[in-house]
Each structure stands twice: as structure tokens, then as C-alpha cells.
Design a protein around this motif. Structure first.
Motif, PDB file in Angstrom:
ATOM      1  N   ARG A 146      36.413  47.069  28.973  1.00 32.67           N
ATOM      2  CA  ARG A 146      35.885  46.382  27.788  1.00 32.67           C
ATOM      3  C   ARG A 146      36.334  47.112  26.515  1.00 32.67           C
ATOM      4  O   ARG A 146      36.723  48.284  26.581  1.00 32.67           O
ATOM      5  CB  ARG A 146      34.359  46.384  27.824  1.00 32.67           C
ATOM      6  CG  ARG A 146      33.820  45.591  28.966  1.00 32.67           C
ATOM      7  CD  ARG A 146      32.326  45.377  28.845  1.00 32.67           C
ATOM      8  NE  ARG A 146      31.877  44.680  30.026  1.00 32.67           N
ATOM      9  CZ  ARG A 146      32.063  43.380  30.241  1.00 32.67           C
ATOM     10  NH1 ARG A 146      32.647  42.637  29.329  1.00 32.67           N
ATOM     11  NH2 ARG A 146      31.656  42.825  31.357  1.00 32.67           N
TER      12      ARG A 146
ATOM     13  N   LEU B  18      38.714  42.536  29.425  1.00 32.58           N
ATOM     14  CA  LEU B  18      37.583  41.852  30.086  1.00 32.58           C
ATOM     15  C   LEU B  18      36.832  40.952  29.117  1.00 32.58           C
ATOM     16  O   LEU B  18      36.443  39.843  29.461  1.00 32.58           O
ATOM     17  CB  LEU B  18      36.581  42.876  30.633  1.00 32.58           C
ATOM     18  CG  LEU B  18      36.948  43.619  31.894  1.00 32.58           C
ATOM     19  CD1 LEU B  18      35.741  44.375  32.412  1.00 32.58           C
ATOM     20  CD2 LEU B  18      37.490  42.686  32.960  1.00 32.58           C
ATOM     21  N   ASP B  19      36.628  41.442  27.909  1.00 31.00           N
ATOM     22  CA  ASP B  19      35.909  40.633  26.909  1.00 31.00           C
ATOM     23  C   ASP B  19      36.697  39.364  26.590  1.00 31.00           C
ATOM     24  O   ASP B  19      36.126  38.294  26.406  1.00 31.00           O
ATOM     25  CB  ASP B  19      35.692  41.429  25.618  1.00 31.00           C
ATOM     26  CG  ASP B  19      34.836  42.662  25.855  1.00 31.00           C
ATOM     27  OD1 ASP B  19      33.925  42.595  26.696  1.00 31.00           O
ATOM     28  OD2 ASP B  19      35.093  43.702  25.205  1.00 31.00           O
TER      29      ASP B  19
ATOM     30  N   GLU C   7      36.286  37.008  29.438  1.00 29.03           N
ATOM     31  CA  GLU C   7      34.918  36.465  29.499  1.00 29.03           C
ATOM     32  C   GLU C   7      34.639  35.460  28.392  1.00 29.03           C
ATOM     33  O   GLU C   7      33.623  34.775  28.421  1.00 29.03           O
ATOM     34  CB  GLU C   7      33.901  37.606  29.456  1.00 29.03           C
ATOM     35  CG  GLU C   7      33.722  38.214  30.825  1.00 29.03           C
ATOM     36  CD  GLU C   7      32.572  39.195  30.911  1.00 29.03           C
ATOM     37  OE1 GLU C   7      32.000  39.326  31.993  1.00 29.03           O
ATOM     38  OE2 GLU C   7      32.252  39.853  29.901  1.00 29.03           O
ATOM     39  N   SER C   8      35.545  35.373  27.424  1.00 27.95           N
ATOM     40  CA  SER C   8      35.357  34.343  26.389  1.00 27.95           C
ATOM     41  C   SER C   8      35.708  32.965  26.957  1.00 27.95           C
ATOM     42  O   SER C   8      35.503  31.949  26.324  1.00 27.95           O
ATOM     43  CB  SER C   8      36.218  34.662  25.159  1.00 27.95           C
ATOM     44  OG  SER C   8      37.579  34.382  25.421  1.00 27.95           O
TER      45      SER C   8
ATOM     46  N   LYS D 158      34.822  30.149  29.493  1.00 29.38           N
ATOM     47  CA  LYS D 158      33.595  29.743  30.206  1.00 29.38           C
ATOM     48  C   LYS D 158      33.762  29.880  31.722  1.00 29.38           C
ATOM     49  O   LYS D 158      34.731  29.372  32.287  1.00 29.38           O
ATOM     50  CB  LYS D 158      33.299  28.286  29.847  1.00 29.38           C
ATOM     51  CG  LYS D 158      31.894  27.856  30.136  1.00 29.38           C
ATOM     52  CD  LYS D 158      31.657  26.524  29.459  1.00 29.38           C
ATOM     53  CE  LYS D 158      30.865  25.610  30.339  1.00 29.38           C
ATOM     54  NZ  LYS D 158      30.979  24.229  29.908  1.00 29.38           N
TER      55      LYS D 158
ATOM     56  N   TYR E 281      34.510  32.418  33.687  1.00 28.42           N
ATOM     57  CA  TYR E 281      35.400  33.430  34.293  1.00 28.42           C
ATOM     58  C   TYR E 281      34.584  34.601  34.849  1.00 28.42           C
ATOM     59  O   TYR E 281      33.767  35.206  34.156  1.00 28.42           O
ATOM     60  CB  TYR E 281      36.410  33.954  33.258  1.00 28.42           C
ATOM     61  CG  TYR E 281      37.489  34.818  33.887  1.00 28.42           C
ATOM     62  CD1 TYR E 281      38.657  34.248  34.354  1.00 28.42           C
ATOM     63  CD2 TYR E 281      37.329  36.199  34.022  1.00 28.42           C
ATOM     64  CE1 TYR E 281      39.653  35.030  34.940  1.00 28.42           C
ATOM     65  CE2 TYR E 281      38.313  36.990  34.610  1.00 28.42           C
ATOM     66  CZ  TYR E 281      39.469  36.391  35.062  1.00 28.42           C
ATOM     67  OH  TYR E 281      40.446  37.168  35.648  1.00 28.42           O
ATOM     68  N   GLN E 282      34.815  34.893  36.122  1.00 30.14           N
ATOM     69  CA  GLN E 282      34.075  35.966  36.802  1.00 30.14           C
ATOM     70  C   GLN E 282      34.903  37.234  36.840  1.00 30.14           C
ATOM     71  O   GLN E 282      35.977  37.248  37.438  1.00 30.14           O
ATOM     72  CB  GLN E 282      33.791  35.571  38.264  1.00 30.14           C
ATOM     73  CG  GLN E 282      33.024  34.286  38.433  1.00 30.14           C
ATOM     74  CD  GLN E 282      31.607  34.429  37.906  1.00 30.14           C
ATOM     75  OE1 GLN E 282      30.951  35.427  38.177  1.00 30.14           O
ATOM     76  NE2 GLN E 282      31.164  33.451  37.137  1.00 30.14           N
ATOM     77  N   ILE E 283      34.379  38.287  36.246  1.00 29.30           N
ATOM     78  CA  ILE E 283      35.124  39.553  36.265  1.00 29.30           C
ATOM     79  C   ILE E 283      34.725  40.406  37.464  1.00 29.30           C
ATOM     80  O   ILE E 283      35.358  41.392  37.778  1.00 29.30           O
ATOM     81  CB  ILE E 283      34.927  40.355  34.967  1.00 29.30           C
ATOM     82  CG1 ILE E 283      33.429  40.572  34.715  1.00 29.30           C
ATOM     83  CG2 ILE E 283      35.571  39.672  33.781  1.00 29.30           C
ATOM     84  CD1 ILE E 283      33.109  41.912  34.195  1.00 29.30           C
TER      85      ILE E 283
ATOM     86  N   GLY F 192      36.864  30.227  36.148  1.00 32.72           N
ATOM     87  CA  GLY F 192      36.986  29.822  34.745  1.00 32.72           C
ATOM     88  C   GLY F 192      37.233  28.329  34.593  1.00 32.72           C
ATOM     89  O   GLY F 192      37.760  27.680  35.498  1.00 32.72           O
TER      90      GLY F 192
ATOM     91  N   TYR G  11      32.301  35.866  20.652  1.00 38.65           N
ATOM     92  CA  TYR G  11      33.639  35.680  21.224  1.00 38.65           C
ATOM     93  C   TYR G  11      34.562  34.855  20.332  1.00 38.65           C
ATOM     94  O   TYR G  11      35.770  34.896  20.477  1.00 38.65           O
ATOM     95  CB  TYR G  11      33.532  34.971  22.580  1.00 38.65           C
ATOM     96  CG  TYR G  11      32.937  35.827  23.667  1.00 38.65           C
ATOM     97  CD1 TYR G  11      33.613  36.953  24.125  1.00 38.65           C
ATOM     98  CD2 TYR G  11      31.712  35.510  24.245  1.00 38.65           C
ATOM     99  CE1 TYR G  11      33.077  37.750  25.130  1.00 38.65           C
ATOM    100  CE2 TYR G  11      31.170  36.299  25.255  1.00 38.65           C
ATOM    101  CZ  TYR G  11      31.859  37.419  25.684  1.00 38.65           C
ATOM    102  OH  TYR G  11      31.333  38.195  26.668  1.00 38.65           O
TER     103      TYR G  11
END
Ligand code: URA
Length: 425
Positions: free
Chosen positions: A112, A121-122, A125-126, A128, A130-132, A314, A367
């Protein structure tokens, strides 16, 4: 052994033994060496440095504080890439699918952003959904199936770095070569890839402020990687201005898509092609820049990127959605000339104020907010041209706007900036 004696030894400029380093690191993770003693040790290392042998011992002691990823089930030479941090650095979003589109597997763990620097990662994650977070099995299976996965660093790997990095962040001990080298390389070694490309940023927006420091850090990391049998190359790259056009999580995803459609600025497009060439070479694949550019801009890299987004939950419609903000402010040029500087640190901090970055780890992110530059260093401008657009959910006050304009430096001569300054291998 007593931590106080070892702190004193380092404070006095003496070398710590392998056993002492392992004792300190494992004691820190298990709690017998408290934060205040580790802070003092970090400060002693900051001032006195470490020999190559000590740095290697520190790195391997850190690797030993968690799980290691075994990627042997994935066919081929697995590649990874790491940046020491920057502003507007969306390289992974483009480079990873580009390299994977040549059939070279990319298994990557990202971090991050903190402070003025952004984190992959950020950005992901912006998007919708998306699984990290993936289990080891899911991560490996996805790389086997589509050749690409970017996930978050597992909490079970390199526990010492998680604790130590947070501690360094609040004790002014981040920018120490042995501490950065061991932090980066312990994670890369534990993550299991065979080949590692290190992007060592230098300049105003980076931890390394001079090329000499960046060379020293690069040489240390490359030799740590090689010693454990990983093909490692470091590229020293310019971080005196933000990379590419956008700063801000979604704005950077959108810029990455533009680049993968062949609609990006040529400087960042060329830069990514050069990095891809090096990463492919590490995996034993020789390609010309023309072939790489073709794949980058003909939709194949974008197809890989979409496949990864979908595989990790995502939403593809959301991926292409423009940013949603309350205010868009255009910053206009007030004179003719050339852009002579866009200090990365200042604009990284500006974007952070808009909510695009975190001042402290627990800060929530906006985001959508950020900056898009229409002009970069070396570009010619005419009075009235749009220099940049600020995307924000908070009103841009006159003071903020003045601060922004003050940092766009205009001169009368064109300055040519190189992205890649040196390669260490
Ligand atoms: N990136 C890391 O992972 N660690 C550091 O210490 C600095 C940058």
C-alpha cells in the motif's frame, strides 16, 4: 545476550555477528525485544550502517520470520518486480500484464501507499470488487491459468518487516540503505520468484535523493538477490517529477488503461517497454522494443489485465468508469515557456491532501481524487493552456490552488529528462 549491549555495539560502529542479528530479529517478532530497543537499534544502523555480511544476515533473519512461497508448481521462470516507491507510479499495473502477455508468469505481491508515495494495492482496490487477498492455492492456480496475479503481501510472510517498517516509519529511520535493502529483499526472497526486477527510484519524490545513494542501494539488493540464486537486476529511475500523467488511485488505473490502448504519453510508454524488455530477458526471453510496444498497444496486455481483474473478482464495467468527484479544477498557464520542474514530493503531498494518499496507516482513502497533468517537464506551454486538472471531493480553496501553481515551475529552456538513469546487474 542483552539487546542493550547489541545496540551499544552498533552505536559504537562495530559489526554485529550473524548470531546476534538472528537473536535480535527473532526476539523482536516474539516480543522479547520491545519496540523501544528496536527503534534505538534502527537509529544506530541509520547512523553507522551495516557491512554487506550484516545486511545479508539481517535479510535472511527477516525471511525466517514467516512463511515462504513455493512457486515451483508454476511452469517456467517466475518473475517479480518491486519499486522502492514513487509518485504516480502505476508501472506494475501495465508491466505485469505486458510481461505475462509474452507467456512469462508474473506472481506479484504488492504493498500500500504511505505518505506521498502511492501503492499498487490501493490502485487495484479502487476497482469495485477486486480482491487483494488470495490463499496460496488460489494465487498459484491463477498464475498457472492466466499467467498473472497481483495480491497483497500475506500477513504470514516476513513478519519482522511488517513490524519494523511501521516502526521505522515513525522513528525517522526509513531512508537507511541496509534497512531498505533488507526490507525489500526479504519480501522478494520470501515471495519465491526466480527473477526480480528492482525499480530503484531517485530524486525529490523518492527515498534515495542522489544517484550515488541509489547505486549503493541497487548494488546491495542485486547482490542479496544473486546470493540466494535469484536473477536480479536493478534499474535506477528518475522520480524528480511524478511518473506519467496521473496521481491518484482510479486516475492512475485509467491512465494505465490508456497506455495499454496505445493512447499514453510516449515517455511513460517507452519507459515501460524498456522495463518489460529487462524483465523478459531475466526470464530468458529476448524481444525487441518494437515487438514489446506492439503487444503493449495492440490490446493484448489490456486483455491480460482484464483477465486478472476478473479472476480476482473485479468489475470490468467499473474498471472503465470515469472518476466521480464533486470538483474538477483546471489549472491554466499564466505565461509562455517550458515546464522546467514538477517536484514529485510536493505533488505527492498535494494529492495526499485531496485524500488520494494516507498520512498515517489508518487514514481512509478517497480513491477518486487526484491530479492529471496535461503538461510535463520539457513540454512547451502557451499562456492559457491547461497545465493540469485537479479532481477532488473537497472544494479547492484559493490557497490550495496557489500552492499548486507555485510548484509548476516554468522556464525559458526545454529540459530533457531521462526516465532510466542506470542499470545495475
Ligand atoms: N519499500 C520497502 O518495501 N521497504 C523499505 O524499507 C522502503 C521501501
Amino acid at each position: 545476550m542483552r539487546a542493550v549491549d547489541l545496540i551499544q555495539k552498533k552505536r559504537d560502529g562495530l559489526e554485529l555477528s550473524t548470531e546476534e542479528i538472528h537473536w535480535l530479529v527473532s526476539g523482536y517478532v516474539t516480543g522479547s525485544v520491545p519496540d523501544y530497543q528496536m527503534s534505538a537499534l534502527a537509529m544506530a544502523i541509520y547512523f553507522k550502517g551495516m557491512s554487506m555480511r550484516e545486511t545479508r544476515d539481517l535479510t535472511m533473519a527477516m525471511v525466517g520470520t514467516g512463511e515462504q512461497m513455493d512457486l515451483s508448481a508454476i511452469h517456467g521462470i517466475k518473475t517479480d518486480k518491486h519499486s522502492t516507491g514513487g509518485v504516480g507510479d502505476k508501472v506494475t499495473l501495465i508491466l505485469a500484464p505486458l510481461v505475462a502477455s509474452f507467456g512469462v508468469p508474473v506472481a506479484k505481491m504488492s504493498g500500500r501507499g504511505l505518505g506521498h508515495t502511492g501503492g499498487t494495492l490501493d490502485k487495484l482496490e479502487s476497482i469495485k470488487g477486486y480482491q487483494i487477498e488470495r490463499t496460496k492455492t488460489e494465487f498459484i492456480q491463477q498464475v498457472q491459468e492466466i499467467g498473472l496475479s497481483v495480491i497483497g503481501q500475506s500477513d504470514r510472510m516476513v513478519k519482522a518487516d511488517k513490524q519494523l517498517y511501521a516502526l521505522r516509519d515513525v522513528t525517522a529511520t526509513v531512508d537507511s540503505i541496509p534497512l531498505i535493502a533488507s526490507s525489500v529483499m526479504s519480501k522478494k526472497i520470501a515471495a519465491g520468484a526466480d527473477a526480480i526486477l528492482l525499480d530503484v527510484t531517485v530524486g525529490d519524490g523518492a527515498f534515495m535523493k542522489t544517484e550515488e545513494e541509489a547505486i549503493q542501494l541497487s548494488e546491495t539488493m542485486v547482490s542479496l538477490g544473486k546470493e540466494v540464486g535469484r536473477q536480479t537486476v536493478a534499474v535506477i529511475t528518475n522520480m524528480s517529477q511524478p511518473l506519467g500523467r496521473a496521481i491518484g488511485n482510479r486516475l492512475e488505473v485509467l491512465e494505465a488503461i490508456d497506455i495499454m490502448k496505445g493512447e499514453g504519453r510516449s515517455d511513460i510508454t517507452d519507459f515501460i517497454c524498456e522495463l518489460a524488455q529487462m524483465m523478459l530477458e531475466l526470464a530468458g526471453v529476448q524481444k525487441s522494443l518494437v515487438e514489446i510496444r506492439e503487444k503493449l498497444t495492440n490490446g493484448e496486455a489490456l486483455e491480460k489485465f482484464e483477465a486478472m481483474i476478473q479472476a480476482q473478482g473485479g468489475d470490468i464495467i467499473d474498471l472503465y468508469r470515469p472518476v466521480q468527484v464533486k470538483y474538477v479544477v483546471e489549472v491554466k498557464a499564466e505565461q509562455d515557456g517550458y515546464v522546467s520542474a514538477l517536484p514529485a514530493l510536493e505533488f505527492g503531498l498535494f494529492a495526499m491532501k485531496l485524500g488520494a494518499g494516507r498520512a498515517i496507516k489508518t487514514d481512509a482513502l478517497d480513491y477518486e481524487s487526484g491530479i492529471v497533468f496535461d503538461k510535463k517537464v520539457g513540454d512547451e506551454i502557451k499562456k492559457g493552456d491547461t497545465l493540469a486538472k485537479i479532481y477532488s471531493n473537497q472544494k479547492i480553496t484559493e490557497n490550495l490552488l496557489t500552492e499548486f501553481k507555485k510548484n509548476v515551475r516554468i522556464g525559458s529552456e526545454r529540459i530533457i529528462q531521462k526516465e532510466i538513469l542506470k542499470i545495475i546487474n
